[in-house]
Design a protein around this motif. Structure first.
Motif, PDB file in Angstrom:
ATOM      1  N   ASN A 269       6.150   5.969   6.836  1.00 13.16           N
ATOM      2  CA  ASN A 269       6.692   4.617   6.783  1.00 13.16           C
ATOM      3  C   ASN A 269       7.740   4.516   5.686  1.00 13.16           C
TER       4      ASN A 269
ATOM      5  N   LYS B 282      -0.557  10.275   5.313  1.00 16.45           N
ATOM      6  CA  LYS B 282       0.339   9.125   5.241  1.00 16.45           C
ATOM      7  C   LYS B 282       1.466   9.431   4.248  1.00 16.45           C
TER       8      LYS B 282
ATOM      9  N   ASP C   4      -2.715   2.193  -4.852  1.00 13.31           N
ATOM     10  CA  ASP C   4      -3.756   1.485  -4.094  1.00 13.31           C
ATOM     11  C   ASP C   4      -4.378   2.347  -2.998  1.00 13.31           C
ATOM     12  N   LYS C   5      -4.004   3.640  -2.987  1.00 12.94           N
ATOM     13  CA  LYS C   5      -4.556   4.618  -2.044  1.00 12.94           C
ATOM     14  C   LYS C   5      -4.235   4.276  -0.579  1.00 12.94           C
ATOM     15  N   LYS C   6      -3.076   3.673  -0.358  1.00 10.22           N
ATOM     16  CA  LYS C   6      -2.613   3.374   0.993  1.00 10.22           C
ATOM     17  C   LYS C   6      -1.572   4.392   1.464  1.00 10.22           C
ATOM     18  N   ILE C   7      -1.033   5.157   0.513  1.00  9.61           N
ATOM     19  CA  ILE C   7      -0.046   6.203   0.819  1.00  9.61           C
ATOM     20  C   ILE C   7      -0.549   7.488   0.172  1.00  9.61           C
ATOM     21  N   ASP C   8      -0.524   8.580   0.929  1.00  5.56           N
ATOM     22  CA  ASP C   8      -1.046   9.850   0.423  1.00  5.56           C
ATOM     23  C   ASP C   8      -0.020  10.658  -0.362  1.00  5.56           C
TER      24      ASP C   8
ATOM     25  N   TYR D  42       9.639   2.621   2.630  1.00  3.71           N
ATOM     26  CA  TYR D  42       9.314   1.687   1.558  1.00  3.71           C
ATOM     27  C   TYR D  42      10.421   1.697   0.507  1.00  3.71           C
TER      28      TYR D  42
ATOM     29  N   GLY E  58       1.757   1.555  -3.474  1.00  7.63           N
ATOM     30  CA  GLY E  58       0.936   1.983  -2.347  1.00  7.63           C
ATOM     31  C   GLY E  58       0.125   3.228  -2.651  1.00  7.63           C
TER      32      GLY E  58
ATOM     33  N   MET F 146      -1.330  10.295  -4.167  1.00 10.61           N
ATOM     34  CA  MET F 146      -2.343   9.412  -4.747  1.00 10.61           C
ATOM     35  C   MET F 146      -3.286  10.246  -5.615  1.00 10.61           C
TER      36      MET F 146
ATOM     37  N   TYR G  88      -5.813  13.392  -4.609  1.00 11.22           N
ATOM     38  CA  TYR G  88      -5.639  13.723  -3.187  1.00 11.22           C
ATOM     39  C   TYR G  88      -5.710  15.229  -2.930  1.00 11.22           C
TER      40      TYR G  88
END
Length: 318
Positions: free
Chosen positions: A66, A36, A79-83, A68, A76, A239, A242
């Motif tokens: 995406n 991501k 919050d571990k929503k984006i790598d 942002y 993000g 993140m 990772y």
């Protein structure tokens, strides 16, 4: 069957099994097979993402990208929503990225590009009139209509300008900032430039503006944009943890480096020639096989096979 033949067949079978076990153990974990990416809408970030995505997809990964704002993107990653984010401009973005680095909410890898710049710029014709430093800006207030052109709201460069205006730094208290986008800002520059009208705006390199317009970078803004007329280094952010959890991608990220010259050339094709970033990236990669070999040294496909051959084959097939 002779004993020697049986022994040879047994040895071959054991070796084959060993290779199979090795490849299975080298395969990328399922949780790491989708990457991501965060994108902040800059052309250089778009080009970086396109080159990286072409490599990753050639290795068998699925890449999701995406758009942002900077603040949302860093939240993000925390919050571990984006790598992964490939475009951390330092020192300009330190105010935004720094707190996340300090609390170890993100990891820093790289740099993936050196020799960049980011600060306020003017056309050469205005520079020759004497606007060479931040301290000179207020002297040209009337010509500039007390206006500075920036990019998208929330961008670190805009935030630096707003801070200067609020503090009346360099006598900029009566100036206002026009916030739009990279394309919006440059369209205003393109309108004023042929008429040799005064315009002050955010400039950076790599960026096609350095080819389209004869621009000069202002000195004296080191407290906001860093020394040496905004000299910048670009780092990769991920993140936390990772690159350890997804070691194969981590190795690729650590070896992923582009040059200002190459990014300028690719960005020009995207921004000026209106070519798709994915097509530009593929063409550039096909023309730079040695870069692929260096970048993918020790990197495998998601199934544990040699990465360079897979990406070369994918480019050829494409």
């Amino acid at each position: 069957m002779k004993k020697s033949t049986i022994a040879a067949a047994l040895a071959a079978s054991i070796a084959s099994a060993a290779i199979g076990i090795h490849l299975a153990s080298a395969a990328v974990p399922a949780a790491c097979r989708t990457i991501k990416l965060g994108n902040i809408g800059w052309t250089d970030n778009e080009v970086q993402d396109a080159v990286f995505t072409t490599l990753a997809e050639g290795l068998g990964y699925m890449v999701k990208t995406n758009l942002y704002s900077e603040e949302v993107m860093y939240a993000g990653m925390k919050d571990k929503k984006i790598d992964v984010f490939l475009d951390d401009w330092t020192p300009s973005m330190n105010k935004i990225s720094g707190p996340y680095e300090k609390t170890k909410a993100i990891d820093v890898i790289g740099p993936d590009l050196t020799g960049a710049k980011y600060t306020l710029v003017v056309p050469d014709y205005l520079y020759k009139q004497g606007l060479t430093r931040f301290a000179d800006i207020h002297k040209f207030a009337k010509q500039l209509d007390n206006t500075i052109y920036g990019i998208e709201p929330g961008n670190d460069g805009n935030e630096h300008i707003l801070a200067m205006i609020k503090a009346n730094k360099f006598g900029l208290g009566k100036f206002h900032l026009v916030q739009s986008s990279e394309a919006g800002m440059l369209s205003e520059v393109a309108r004023k430039y042929p008429k040799k009208q005064a315009v002050l705006f955010l400039g950076w390199e790599p960026e096609p503006m350095n080819v389209q317009f004869h621009i000069r970078y202002l000195s004296g803004g080191h407290a906001y944009f860093g020394p040496h007329k905004g000299q910048a280094t670009i780092y990769i952010n991920t993140m936390a943890g990772y690159a350890t959890r997804c070691a194969n991608t981590g190795k690729l990220l650590k070896q992923f480096k582009l040059s200002v010259k190459d990014e300028n050339a690719m960005m020009y094709k995207v921004q000026v020639d209106h070519a798709k970033a994915s097509a530009v990236a593929a063409a550039w990669l096909k023309a730079h096989p040695s870069w692929i070999s260096t970048t993918l040294d020790g990197v495998t496909t998601i199934d544990g096979k040699p990465g360079t051959q897979a990406v070369m084959a994918a480019l050829k097939a494409g």
